[in-house]
Design a protein around this motif. Structure first.
Motif, PDB file in Angstrom:
ATOM      1  N   ARG A  12       0.830  -1.204   0.000  1.00 39.04           N
ATOM      2  CA  ARG A  12       0.000   0.000   0.000  1.00 39.04           C
ATOM      3  C   ARG A  12       0.871   1.263   0.000  1.00 39.04           C
ATOM      4  O   ARG A  12       0.567   2.243  -0.691  1.00 39.04           O
ATOM      5  CB  ARG A  12      -0.925  -0.021   1.220  1.00 39.04           C
ATOM      6  CG  ARG A  12      -1.953   1.098   1.204  1.00 39.04           C
ATOM      7  CD  ARG A  12      -3.099   0.823   2.156  1.00 39.04           C
ATOM      8  NE  ARG A  12      -2.704   0.932   3.549  1.00 39.04           N
ATOM      9  CZ  ARG A  12      -2.631  -0.083   4.395  1.00 39.04           C
ATOM     10  NH1 ARG A  12      -2.903  -1.320   3.977  1.00 39.04           N
ATOM     11  NH2 ARG A  12      -2.277   0.102   5.647  1.00 39.04           N
ATOM     12  N   ILE A  13       1.970   1.248   0.740  1.00 43.61           N
ATOM     13  CA  ILE A  13       2.884   2.398   0.768  1.00 43.61           C
ATOM     14  C   ILE A  13       3.554   2.588  -0.592  1.00 43.61           C
ATOM     15  O   ILE A  13       3.689   3.715  -1.090  1.00 43.61           O
ATOM     16  CB  ILE A  13       3.939   2.211   1.876  1.00 43.61           C
ATOM     17  CG1 ILE A  13       3.276   2.283   3.252  1.00 43.61           C
ATOM     18  CG2 ILE A  13       5.030   3.265   1.764  1.00 43.61           C
ATOM     19  CD1 ILE A  13       2.646   3.615   3.573  1.00 43.61           C
ATOM     20  N   LEU A  55      11.359   4.032  -4.714  1.00 46.76           N
ATOM     21  CA  LEU A  55      11.996   3.372  -3.576  1.00 46.76           C
ATOM     22  C   LEU A  55      12.300   4.357  -2.451  1.00 46.76           C
ATOM     23  O   LEU A  55      11.985   4.096  -1.279  1.00 46.76           O
ATOM     24  CB  LEU A  55      13.285   2.678  -4.048  1.00 46.76           C
ATOM     25  CG  LEU A  55      14.142   2.028  -2.955  1.00 46.76           C
ATOM     26  CD1 LEU A  55      13.356   0.963  -2.212  1.00 46.76           C
ATOM     27  CD2 LEU A  55      15.411   1.420  -3.566  1.00 46.76           C
ATOM     28  N   PHE A  56      12.920   5.490  -2.770  1.00 48.79           N
ATOM     29  CA  PHE A  56      13.385   6.423  -1.740  1.00 48.79           C
ATOM     30  C   PHE A  56      12.236   6.945  -0.868  1.00 48.79           C
ATOM     31  O   PHE A  56      12.280   6.815   0.368  1.00 48.79           O
ATOM     32  CB  PHE A  56      14.145   7.572  -2.406  1.00 48.79           C
ATOM     33  CG  PHE A  56      14.829   8.505  -1.452  1.00 48.79           C
ATOM     34  CD1 PHE A  56      16.107   8.240  -0.991  1.00 48.79           C
ATOM     35  CD2 PHE A  56      14.196   9.660  -1.018  1.00 48.79           C
ATOM     36  CE1 PHE A  56      16.743   9.111  -0.114  1.00 48.79           C
ATOM     37  CE2 PHE A  56      14.820  10.534  -0.145  1.00 48.79           C
ATOM     38  CZ  PHE A  56      16.095  10.255   0.302  1.00 48.79           C
ATOM     39  N   PRO A  57      11.185   7.548  -1.439  1.00 50.94           N
ATOM     40  CA  PRO A  57      10.103   8.043  -0.575  1.00 50.94           C
ATOM     41  C   PRO A  57       9.338   6.925   0.127  1.00 50.94           C
ATOM     42  O   PRO A  57       8.865   7.117   1.258  1.00 50.94           O
ATOM     43  CB  PRO A  57       9.206   8.824  -1.541  1.00 50.94           C
ATOM     44  CG  PRO A  57       9.501   8.272  -2.886  1.00 50.94           C
ATOM     45  CD  PRO A  57      10.930   7.869  -2.859  1.00 50.94           C
ATOM     46  N   SER A  58       9.221   5.761  -0.510  1.00 53.75           N
ATOM     47  CA  SER A  58       8.530   4.646   0.144  1.00 53.75           C
ATOM     48  C   SER A  58       9.315   4.173   1.359  1.00 53.75           C
ATOM     49  O   SER A  58       8.736   3.872   2.415  1.00 53.75           O
ATOM     50  CB  SER A  58       8.343   3.492  -0.848  1.00 53.75           C
ATOM     51  OG  SER A  58       7.559   3.894  -1.956  1.00 53.75           O
ATOM     52  N   TYR A  59      10.638   4.110   1.237  1.00 62.62           N
ATOM     53  CA  TYR A  59      11.478   3.695   2.364  1.00 62.62           C
ATOM     54  C   TYR A  59      11.316   4.670   3.530  1.00 62.62           C
ATOM     55  O   TYR A  59      11.184   4.257   4.689  1.00 62.62           O
ATOM     56  CB  TYR A  59      12.939   3.626   1.922  1.00 62.62           C
ATOM     57  CG  TYR A  59      13.868   3.031   2.961  1.00 62.62           C
ATOM     58  CD1 TYR A  59      14.315   1.724   2.840  1.00 62.62           C
ATOM     59  CD2 TYR A  59      14.293   3.768   4.061  1.00 62.62           C
ATOM     60  CE1 TYR A  59      15.166   1.164   3.791  1.00 62.62           C
ATOM     61  CE2 TYR A  59      15.132   3.226   5.014  1.00 62.62           C
ATOM     62  CZ  TYR A  59      15.563   1.926   4.875  1.00 62.62           C
ATOM     63  OH  TYR A  59      16.395   1.377   5.821  1.00 62.62           O
ATOM     64  N   LEU A  60      11.324   5.978   3.237  1.00 64.08           N
ATOM     65  CA  LEU A  60      11.195   6.971   4.305  1.00 64.08           C
ATOM     66  C   LEU A  60       9.847   6.852   5.005  1.00 64.08           C
ATOM     67  O   LEU A  60       9.761   6.979   6.235  1.00 64.08           O
ATOM     68  CB  LEU A  60      11.363   8.381   3.732  1.00 64.08           C
ATOM     69  CG  LEU A  60      12.723   8.715   3.107  1.00 64.08           C
ATOM     70  CD1 LEU A  60      12.758  10.171   2.670  1.00 64.08           C
ATOM     71  CD2 LEU A  60      13.859   8.421   4.069  1.00 64.08           C
ATOM     72  N   ALA A  61       8.781   6.602   4.239  1.00 65.84           N
ATOM     73  CA  ALA A  61       7.455   6.465   4.847  1.00 65.84           C
ATOM     74  C   ALA A  61       7.396   5.244   5.753  1.00 65.84           C
ATOM     75  O   ALA A  61       6.838   5.297   6.860  1.00 65.84           O
ATOM     76  CB  ALA A  61       6.395   6.378   3.750  1.00 65.84           C
ATOM     77  N   LEU A  62       7.981   4.131   5.324  1.00 64.49           N
ATOM     78  CA  LEU A  62       7.975   2.921   6.142  1.00 64.49           C
ATOM     79  C   LEU A  62       8.853   3.087   7.382  1.00 64.49           C
ATOM     80  O   LEU A  62       8.501   2.616   8.475  1.00 64.49           O
ATOM     81  CB  LEU A  62       8.449   1.729   5.308  1.00 64.49           C
ATOM     82  CG  LEU A  62       7.507   1.290   4.182  1.00 64.49           C
ATOM     83  CD1 LEU A  62       8.175   0.230   3.316  1.00 64.49           C
ATOM     84  CD2 LEU A  62       6.194   0.771   4.749  1.00 64.49           C
ATOM     85  N   ALA A  63       9.999   3.760   7.223  1.00 62.34           N
ATOM     86  CA  ALA A  63      10.880   3.977   8.373  1.00 62.34           C
ATOM     87  C   ALA A  63      10.195   4.845   9.420  1.00 62.34           C
ATOM     88  O   ALA A  63      10.311   4.593  10.631  1.00 62.34           O
ATOM     89  CB  ALA A  63      12.184   4.616   7.910  1.00 62.34           C
TER      90      ALA A  63
END
Length: 490
Positions: free
Chosen positions: A137-138, A145-153
């Motif tokens: 979903r994220i 990859l970069f913004p998705s990683y930040l949102a999950l972190a």
């Protein structure tokens, strides 16, 4: 609440005219009043230079100042380096790297070189405690990859702090197949670089939030301690009550407080106007001691304020024959009359302009100031006339040949190359669809240029507009010339 202080005014330093300069230490003390950060040994070395023509301490002091200005920028006195200076440089470097990562990987115009399933596969290997459904979903929301990683972190961090809801039931991600892309010897070096940047930036943001929370907690504890001790005062600018150790106070008989934020805003406005006299915001007329000003956090702003103060001290020092470049802040003592040498040669490395000492304009030798002024005025009139002449002349977009329309429609055909263009806006055209012939209903008129109009009226409007713009440009460059002197009769 204002705090009462002694009404005794602070002692003022004697000027070089009020005190006799006897030795190198006296000279250094007076020089430091103008150049607070100058190297002490440098001043002593200038004082020790023997000159038989100089016999008094006052003249010797002026010679030292003259040498300092001639060798500008002067050497600075080394300061004790705080133990955390290395950490500050490291923080600055981290900020630059973080900004570069954001500019590279968060650009909305940057297209993703990877499909969503591959991005999701990599993130499932990174966040194995999260469900596949949540990660997918994220990724669907952020795409790359970069913004998705930040949102999950951030979601992981909030979950650990009890701020994020449970991700919901679902199969836990494993995603070890991602190693073939981003592991050692992976086949996608671009994804490896982006993943490393995402890890680095997520850690940077986490530490920034931790530092911000620590500062917030420290401020809350400081407010409690100040309230308990009665060390609360009202800011005279914003009228908020806050701890005294988060404010600066004036040197008046009654100390008025100004919070750090308001003080920096006020000083920034003063520096923007090239003013260095920072007065009490309560209007009592008192100033602020340097120790109070130095409590502010914006050191770049304080350096600019100190620079303006330094220049003001030089002007107020009463040095004979002190002159300055009209194009920058460089100053020098000119011990020769204007009749012998009418030019000021700026030695600043970023300026170097030679100017006239009489009119403060650029050097115009062998002309006199009046002759140069008359020539500038005449050049201004010529510029306006040339702009007016060019206003009603059109140029072919194909062969660049000039032409003027006397009559007919505004669809022009170049006699030299046959190019078709609009006489009104200059755009190339293919047919008459560009023009409005005046026969369409107002709601259906999409063309921007009329097919027919009065050429003389159009030329008159173009010439008047060109004259107005050209005159404004000349007056901006030569403000001492009046508009009447540049008037041109049509």
């Amino acid at each position: 609440m204002p705090v009462m202080r002694s009404a005794t005014p602070p002692a003022r330093a004697l000027t070089p005219e009020q005190s006799e300069i006897i030795d190198a230490d006296d000279c250094l003390r007076h020089v430091q009043a103008m150049f607070p950060d100058i190297e002490h040994d440098f001043v002593h070395s200038l004082w020790l230079v023997e000159n038989p023509a100089i016999v008094t301490g006052r003249a010797r002091f002026e010679e030292v100042v003259n040498q300092i200005l001639a060798k500008f920028p002067y050497p600075r006195q080394p300061r004790i380096v705080p133990s955390d200076r290395k950490r500050k440089r490291s923080n600055s470097s981290e900020s630059a790297i973080a900004a570069a990562d954001v500019a590279k990987y968060m650009d909305p115009l940057r297209s993703s070189a990877s499909s969503r399933w591959l991005v999701a596969l990599i993130l499932k290997a990174e966040f194995m405690e999260m469900t596949k459904e949540y990660i997918s979903r994220i990724v669907a929301q952020h795409h790359r990859l970069f913004p998705s990683y930040l949102a999950l972190a951030r979601a992981k961090e909030d979950h650990q702090l009890g701020m994020h809801p449970v991700f919901g039931r679902g199969r836990v991600a494993r995603g070890r197949d991602a190693d073939i892309y981003t592991g050692d010897g992976g086949s996608r070096p671009d994804l490896i670089a982006e993943l490393q940047a995402a890890r680095r930036h997520a850690d940077y943001l986490r530490r920034q939030r931790e530092a911000q929370n620590a500062r917030k907690l420290e401020e809350e504890q400081n407010i409690k301690a100040a309230t308990a001790a009665g060390a609360i005062a009202e800011c005279q600018a914003c009228f908020d009550e806050m701890p005294m150790n988060r404010q600066i106070h004036c040197d008046g008989p009654v100390a008025h407080f100004t919070c750090f934020s308001c003080a920096e805003t006020y000083i920034n406005a003063e520096v923007g106007q090239s003013r260095c006299r920072v007065l009490c915001t309560a209007g009592c007329g008192a100033g602020f001691a340097p120790a109070q000003i130095n409590l502010l956090a914006d050191k770049d702003l304080l350096a600019r304020l100190a620079r303006i103060q330094q220049l003001a001290d030089i002007r107020d020092a009463g040095l004979d024959d002190l002159e300055e470049c009209p194009f920058c802040e460089y100053k020098a003592i000119m011990d020769i009359s204007k009749d012998e040498d009418s030019e000021f040669r700026c030695a600043a490395p970023d300026c170097g302009i030679v100017s006239c000492r009489r009119c403060n304009k650029g050097s115009h030798l062998p002309q006199t100031c009046k002759e140069a002024e008359d020539e500038r005025r005449l050049d201004g009139r010529h510029r306006i006339e040339e702009a007016m002449s060019a206003a009603f002349v059109r140029r072919c977009n194909g062969c660049r040949q000039q032409f003027i329309k006397e009559s007919g429609c505004n669809k022009m055909t170049c006699p030299a190359c046959g190019n078709l263009q609009c006489y009104c806006c200059g755009e190339n055209v293919k047919d008459y669809h560009h023009f409005d012939d005046g026969q369409r209903a107002p709601s259906k008129r999409k063309a921007k240029c009329p097919l027919y109009d009065n050429a003389e009226d159009r030329h008159k409007r173009d010439i008047e507009e060109a004259e107005r713009l050209a005159r404004a440009a000349v007056l901006a460059e030569l403000p001492h010339i009046t508009a009447e002197e540049l008037a041109i009769e049509l």
